[in-house]
Write a protein that holds these residues in place. Structure first.
Motif, mmCIF file in Angstrom:
data_model
loop_
_atom_site.group_PDB
_atom_site.id
_atom_site.type_symbol
_atom_site.label_atom_id
_atom_site.label_comp_id
_atom_site.label_asym_id
_atom_site.label_seq_id
_atom_site.Cartn_x
_atom_site.Cartn_y
_atom_site.Cartn_z
ATOM 1 N N GLY A 207 1.113 -2.027 0.012
ATOM 2 C CA GLY A 207 0.122 0.156 -0.481
ATOM 3 C C GLY A 207 0.891 1.966 0.149
ATOM 4 N N SER A 209 3.268 2.224 -1.703
ATOM 5 C CA SER A 209 2.896 3.731 -3.147
ATOM 6 C C SER A 209 1.650 4.851 -3.528
ATOM 7 C CB SER A 209 3.400 2.785 -4.651
ATOM 8 O OG SER A 209 2.482 3.082 -5.405
ATOM 9 N N ALA A 210 0.778 3.579 -3.321
ATOM 10 C CA ALA A 210 -0.677 4.049 -3.214
ATOM 11 C C ALA A 210 -0.876 5.051 -2.224
ATOM 12 C CB ALA A 210 -2.001 2.874 -2.899
ATOM 13 N N ASP A 316 -4.149 2.789 -6.435
ATOM 14 C CA ASP A 316 -2.762 3.035 -6.698
ATOM 15 C C ASP A 316 -2.444 4.591 -7.938
ATOM 16 O OD1 ASP A 316 -2.741 1.701 -9.189
ATOM 17 O OD2 ASP A 316 -3.298 0.511 -7.990
ATOM 18 N N ARG A 714 -11.209 -0.680 -3.164
ATOM 19 C CA ARG A 714 -9.941 -0.191 -4.056
ATOM 20 C C ARG A 714 -10.552 -0.090 -5.542
ATOM 21 N NH1 ARG A 714 -5.240 -2.858 -2.632
ATOM 22 N NH2 ARG A 714 -5.363 -3.408 0.268
#
Ligand code: ADP
Length: 925
Positions: A207, A209-210, A316, A714
């Motif tokens: 998670g 990078s998101a 993301d 998501r």
């Protein structure tokens, strides 16, 4: 921007430089020297001081204050002159070589700083910390004391002119702690020094990078161990922000906790909430970085607030980019969803809107609370207009307050708070009068009312009409506000009148009507007369009164005892006036800072009201609908529009065709397989469904006639490699890495948008991958999904997979031309209309004709070996998911012709037997 280019001082070759060739003058580039003791004796004292300060700030360009300029030397000078297009000169020699130098005037330093920061540089601002006169007292050769007073970095700026009003200016500190042999937990502390916002969150490795993408920081600081971790290299390299490593010392959770408690003056952190150790470590390094960059100033930060994990829709970085949420694939704000829906009228509102768009919620109650507020202002058009009219007059409270807190504020920042406070009062009053105010607006109005109204009134009383930018220029306190100040000012005024009188008297006494009393910074007040009259003054009787100072071309300058006395009096009156004004400024700033918590809450409340009113305005003007959001797995849109494409089409006078979409499922979502010609509108349709989820979950209305969306946890969106050129990495590998991430992470509550996956490789490769991906989505991920494809073969899957159906973009042909109707209807496209599109695009007709011939040949052979049969033959459905078996070999088909052929051995045959064998074979056909 790669982390490398971002924070090393030399940005490498500039765009206009040919690769491999160095620009003129570059050959001479030498790193700024370090000073060893033997060398110290040989350089000038000033150069020794410069080298010492530069050595302490090796990763920054050093702005070295000399009089009215900031000078740069050595390599810094070469970098800055190239980056800023300013002249590179030289000053003295170092080790026998000229020292390159360039300078920027102090009063224009902001402009230059902005450009350097924009290029990813960091700048250390080094000021003179004593009066040059003091230095002289120590000896003629002594150097004025200087010190770095501040590091200017992309994520820590506060100046209005350096900041984008519509965008938060965050820096992010990241820390981590090990949870198992292979797993880490990451803590993120996001700080906006320009507004005082301080938030914490935590996440796992997938998670990270998101979460960084959601926060969209300008700069990231990480411990050097993380910075150098090979596993994180790709992440750092991919970021738009500068990544700065911090030495490990002082970054442990215990030191971090101590630093946090000291900064906020609390005995325990519990008051702020329960934090993970990684979050505390991150918060500590954020504060360390604040200290490092702000040196002696301490920004007013709000106590850290925790943003709960899972409270926001996970999106993301690739999905954000692909959906063009806050910027387009080209990196522009214009053309993004944010730019299209931004009707806010205050900078704080624009920033909050961007933040909400970047982090839509997942909590249904919180979403409805925002929707209720928007709904109230959609209904009450009058109230909305009144509130927006007040907000239009509201300046950027939060940023003015932060500058005051850092001691960088000016009179205009005080005025900003005054106007902001009046607007807050008016806004609160207007809202309070409205009946049935929803919770969100009631809370906002409450925050506005909590500020002491006396503050605004006293600022109003004290501040003059026209305000200088800098407090040191004085003149910002209203006449009549402070008797002692008025007196000092009158003395200055009197002195001016007195000078006028003195000038007339001197003119009469000397008989020179051209005599003038003037002033400059070098000799102060002086009497100036033409040359001829000057000669007279050198003689008695005037000689006793007028003391000769300078002879100019055609004029002479004199001083007198009276003028000298007067000058001292004026200067002391001016000094006194300025001292009083600065004292009053500090009093006002202090009063405001004492109320900083309430003021920050007010600024936040104004932003909330602005965003709510702006979304209501948008909904009312464009006829948007309040979506029904709940915890089901519904996804039912009627008459939905893509807000950005619709706006673009409207500008060119074309109508947008609204479309429906239903992916509703009970325990698993539905998959829609969309086929249709190129340019038919597949991508637009896919993205519009994703954008409506973002809008619905951020609490906004949506462009649809009806909308029912079960909260999505998501959101994933991927485009096949061939469409991904804008990201500059159109490789099949990237496409597959991203698809893998989806198939590994999507849950039954997720929404997946896959556009032309598998297009970046050969047809059969691509078809097989797309096929398997759909099966996996259907059987394993089980979320709601839209899948656009060119592979019409995939449409047969609808017969096998119960939660998959086909849709296509309607097209008709008219006079041999293809006409796109952009209407999504159930069913499968029978063909791609590629040739028609190619003709529309202007391919030469010979090519089109040849392509048509090839196509009919291919279609003919296809009819003879129908794909469907092929599909049935392949063991595609034989192998249950999750237990893949090696594909069975297809046994070769046997026939008489083949048997006869196999029986022949050409080497054993005479020519006659061969001919007979040929006839026999022909007969078997
Ligand atoms: P595809 O993905 O099928 O190649 P796009 O989604 O890129 O097609 O759409 C191509 C163009 O068609 C868009 O740029 C837009 O101008 C137009 N278009 C798409 N959808 C619609 C619509 N619903 N109504 C009107 N025009 C549309």
């Amino acid at each position: 921007m790669s982390s490398q280019a971002a924070y090393k001082t030399d940005p490498g070759p500039q765009p206009d430089e040919a690769e491999g060739s160095l620009p003129a003058g570059r050959e001479a580039a030498r790193p700024s020297p370090r000073l060893d003791p033997a060398e110290a004796a040989r350089v000038t004292p000033m150069m020794a001081q410069y080298i010492e300060i530069k050595a302490a700030n090796p990763d920054c360009l050093l702005f070295y204050r000399m009089g009215d300029f900031y000078e740069l030397f050595f390599e810094d000078a070469e970098i800055a002159s190239r980056a800023l297009g300013i002249v590179l000169t030289k000053r003295g020699k170092h080790q026998g070589v000229d020292i390159p130098m360039c300078g920027v005037p102090v009063e224009r330093a902001d402009d230059y700083l902005q450009r350097l920061i924009g290029l990813g540089h960091r700048v250390a601002v080094c000021e003179q910390t004593e009066d040059p006169a003091e230095a002289k007292k120590r000896g003629s050769k002594s150097v004025v004391r200087r010190d770095v007073v501040r590091l200017v970095t992309p994520g820590t700026i506060t100046e209005d002119r350096l900041l984008d009003p519509a965008r938060a200016n965050l820096f992010l500190a990241v820390a981590r702690r090990r949870v198992s042999e292979t797993e880490w937990r990451y803590g993120l502390a996001a700080v906006d020094i320009s507004t005082g916002r301080f938030t914490l969150s935590e996440t796992d490795a997938p998670g990270l990078s998101a979460e960084i993408a959601r926060l969209d920081p300008r700069e990231i600081v990480v411990p050097d161990t993380m910075h150098d971790d090979p596993a994180l290299q790709a992440l750092w390299a991919d970021l738009r922000a500068a990544v700065t490593p911090l030495p490990r010392e002082g970054l442990d959770p215990a030191s971090a906790e101590r630093r946090l408690k000291a900064y906020f003056g609390v005995a325990t952190l519990e008051a702020f909430g329960a934090f993970d150790r990684a979050e505390i470590a991150a918060a500590g390094s954020a504060l360390l970085y604040v200290e490092k960059t702000q040196l002696d100033s301490r920004p007013v930060l709000q106590p850290p607030a925790r943003e709960g994990a899972g409270a926001t829709l996970a999106i993301d970085a690739a999905t954000r980019a692909n959906l063009e949420l806050t910027r387009t694939l080209g990196g522009e704000r214009a053309g993004s969803l944010l730019a299209t829906i931004d009707c806010t009228v205050t900078p704080g509102g624009a920033r909050l809107l961007a933040e909400r768009l970047a982090g839509p919620l997942t909590d249904v109650a919180a979403i409805r609370r925002r929707q209720d507020a928007v709904a109230a202002l959609v209904e009450a058009g009058d109230l909305r207009e009144r509130v927006r009219a007040i907000l239009r007059q509201t300046p950027d409270l939060a940023r003015a307050l932060s500058r005051l807190g850092l001691g960088r504020g000016g009179p205009r920042d005080l005025a900003c708070l005054r106007d902001g406070l009046f607007a807050a009062r008016d806004c609160a009053l207007t809202l309070t009068l409205a009946p049935d105010l929803p919770d969100e607006l009631t809370a906002a109005a409450g925050a506005l009312r909590a500020v002491d109204t006396g503050l605004a009134a006293s600022l109003e009383e004290a501040l003059a009409e026209d305000l200088p930018l800098l407090k040191r220029d004085g003149g910002f306190i209203r006449v009549g506000f402070h008797p002692e100040l008025d007196e000092a000012r009158e003395l200055q005024q009197d002195s001016r009148r007195y000078i006028a009188g003195l000038q007339s008297r001197y003119a009469a006494e000397t008989g020179c009507r051209a005599l003038r009393i003037k002033h400059n910074h070098i000799i102060g007040y002086y009497v100036e007369v033409p040359q001829a009259a000057g000669e007279d003054l050198l003689k008695p009787p005037h000689k006793d009164t007028f003391v000769h100072r300078q002879t100019m071309a055609g004029a002479m300058r004199f001083s007198t005892v009276e003028l000298g006395a007067l000058e001292a009096k004026i200067a002391s009156a001016a000094d006194r006036a300025l001292r009083i004004e600065l004292g009053l400024f500090d009093d006002m700033a202090e009063r405001l800072l004492r109320a900083s918590a309430e003021l920050a809450a007010s600024a936040e409340a104004l932003a909330v009201i602005d965003v709510t009113a702006a979304l209501a305005d948008l909904a009312a003007r464009l006829d948007w609908t309040r979506p029904k959001v709940d915890t089901s797995l519904a996804f039912h849109l009627v008459g939905a529009r893509h807000p950005v494409v619709k706006a673009a089409l409207k500008a060119s006078g074309t109508a947008f065709i609204a479309n429906d979409c239903d992916l509703t499922g009970s325990d698993s979502g539905h998959i829609l397989l969309v086929t249709g010609p190129n340019m038919g509108g597949k991508s637009t349709y896919l993205r519009q469904n994703a954008l409506l989820v973002v809008l619905a979950q951020m609490g906004a209305y949506v462009p649809a006639r009806e909308a029912h969306i079960g909260v999505v946890d998501r959101l994933f969106s991927r485009v096949g490699a061939a469409d991904d050129l804008a990201r500059g990495r159109s490789t099949f590998m990237v496409e597959m890495v991203e698809t893998a991430a989806i198939l590994n992470q999507a849950t039954p509550r997720s929404l997946v948008i896959l556009d032309e996956i598998g297009r970046g490789t050969s047809t059969f490769d691509g078809l097989s991958i797309a096929w398997a991906a759909i099966e996996h989505l259907h059987d394993v991920n089980r979320g709601r999904a839209l899948f656009a494809t060119h592979f019409h073969e995939l449409t047969v899957l609808a017969e096998r997979l119960p939660r998959l159906s086909n849709a296509t973009l309607k097209v008709t042909e008219w006079n041999g031309e293809v006409v796109f109707l952009h209407e999504v209807v159930p069913g499968a496209a029978d063909r791609s209309y590629g040739l028609q599109v190619a003709r529309l695009a202007g391919l030469p007709s010979a090519v089109i004709e040849r392509a048509r011939t090839i196509l009919s040949e291919l279609e003919r052979s296809d009819r003879e070996r129908p794909k469907r049969a092929l599909v049935e033959d392949l063991p595609l459905f034989a192998a249950p998911m999750r237990q893949p078996e090696p594909p069975k070999a297809v046994p070769p088909t046997r026939d008489a012709l083949r048997d006869a052929l196999d029986a022949l051995n050409p080497d054993d045959l005479t020519p006659r037997e061969a001919l007979e064998a040929l006839y026999a074979l022909k007969a078997k056909r």
